[in-house]
Scaffold this active site. Structure first.
Site, PDB file in Angstrom:
ATOM      1  N   GLY A  20      28.531  36.649  73.261  1.00 58.13           N
ATOM      2  CA  GLY A  20      28.615  35.379  72.745  1.00 58.13           C
ATOM      3  C   GLY A  20      27.253  34.280  73.156  1.00 58.13           C
ATOM      4  N   GLU A  75      29.981  32.185  82.339  1.00 61.57           N
ATOM      5  CA  GLU A  75      31.172  33.182  82.711  1.00 61.57           C
ATOM      6  C   GLU A  75      31.206  33.526  83.777  1.00 61.57           C
ATOM      7  OE1 GLU A  75      31.870  34.517  77.847  1.00 61.57           O
ATOM      8  OE2 GLU A  75      30.515  35.273  79.045  1.00 61.57           O
TER       9      GLU A  75
END
Length: 262
Positions: free
Chosen positions: A105, A111
């Site tokens: 993504g 992240e």
């Protein structure tokens, strides 16, 4: 509606629904990016509205932040939260040791920062994401825009000495323009086929000038919740070595399934 979901979306939903049960009042929770993580955010939003759950969410991308606010979750930055009780995120691949490839993504940098600033990382995935060896999914590497073709050449040269099947790298595009991350960087997708030594590769890639971070998450994940299209759920805890099995009955609710755009 749940009854209209594809088997893959049902698998993502049941995994997300089970993972949402780990969130308790007062927690600081990292919220991942991607289609599976979007199911989680929807589930948590429903718990906020229907059950009065109160927690603070730290999104890993601007689009996750927008969705979290939309469903009623209190959003704070990592700078405000400082440290997190739990991060829940998806994965593009995971192996038996719960090593991951993430970044499909485009949010791998945030992240990884959020995941490593957490007491626990819980990954939610459908069963198709489990692999014997990482690498079939292209490995994302975030690079700065300056001199990115040189960085790509250095990466491809480095891969010659690595235990991988393929050595090609392509610049991720959005239409006819390079994909831009939230930090203003580019992503090179490495088409490796199979990664023999993921730990070594992760360390070597990050030594290359121009590389910001790579999508190999090694020794970071604590628990994986695997969803199946028939409602079955398998939960593996790498620290305790336990495996639990459960099943979730689908309950159709417009509240949760309407206008899910991811």
């Amino acid at each position: 509606m749940a009854g209209e979901l594809s088997p893959i979306d049902k698998a993502k939903f049941v995994a997300a629904k089970r993972a949402a049960e780990f969130v308790e009042d007062g927690m600081r929770v990292g919220l991942g990016t991607g289609s599976t993580a979007a199911w989680l955010v929807r589930c948590l939003g429903e718990m906020v509205r229907e059950e009065g759950l109160k927690f603070r969410g730290v999104p890993t991308s601007t689009r996750t932040a927008e969705l979290a606010r939309e469903v009623g979750i209190e959003v704070v930055s990592l700078d405000e939260a400082r440290w997190l009780d739990l991060t829940i995120d998806g994965a593009d691949e995971f192996d038996a040791e719960l090593n991951l490839i993430k970044g499909g993504g485009g949010a791998l940098l945030q992240e990884k920062i959020v995941a490593t600033a957490s007491d626990q990382l819980l990954v939610i995935a459908d069963a198709a994401k489990e692999v014997e060896h990482l690498g079939a999914f292209p490995l994302p590497v975030e690079v700065i825009p300056f001199g990115w073709p040189t960085t790509q050449a250095l990466i491809e040269e480095t891969l010659v000495a690595m235990d991988v099947m393929g050595r090609g790298a392509t610049l991720r595009m959005t239409g006819d323009r390079p994909f831009i991350t939230d930090e203003g960087n580019h992503i090179l997708d490495l088409h490796l086929g199979r990664i023999g030594n993921a730990r070594q590769l992760a360390m070597v890639l990050n030594q290359i000038p121009g590389v910001v971070e790579n999508g190999l998450f090694i020794d970071i994940c604590d628990i994986v919740v695997i969803g199946y299209g028939d409602g079955r759920i398998e939960m593996r805890d790498i620290n305790s070595g336990t495996v639990e099995n459960d099943r979730l009955d689908f309950v159709e609710t417009d509240n949760l399934f309407s206008d899910l755009g991811d």
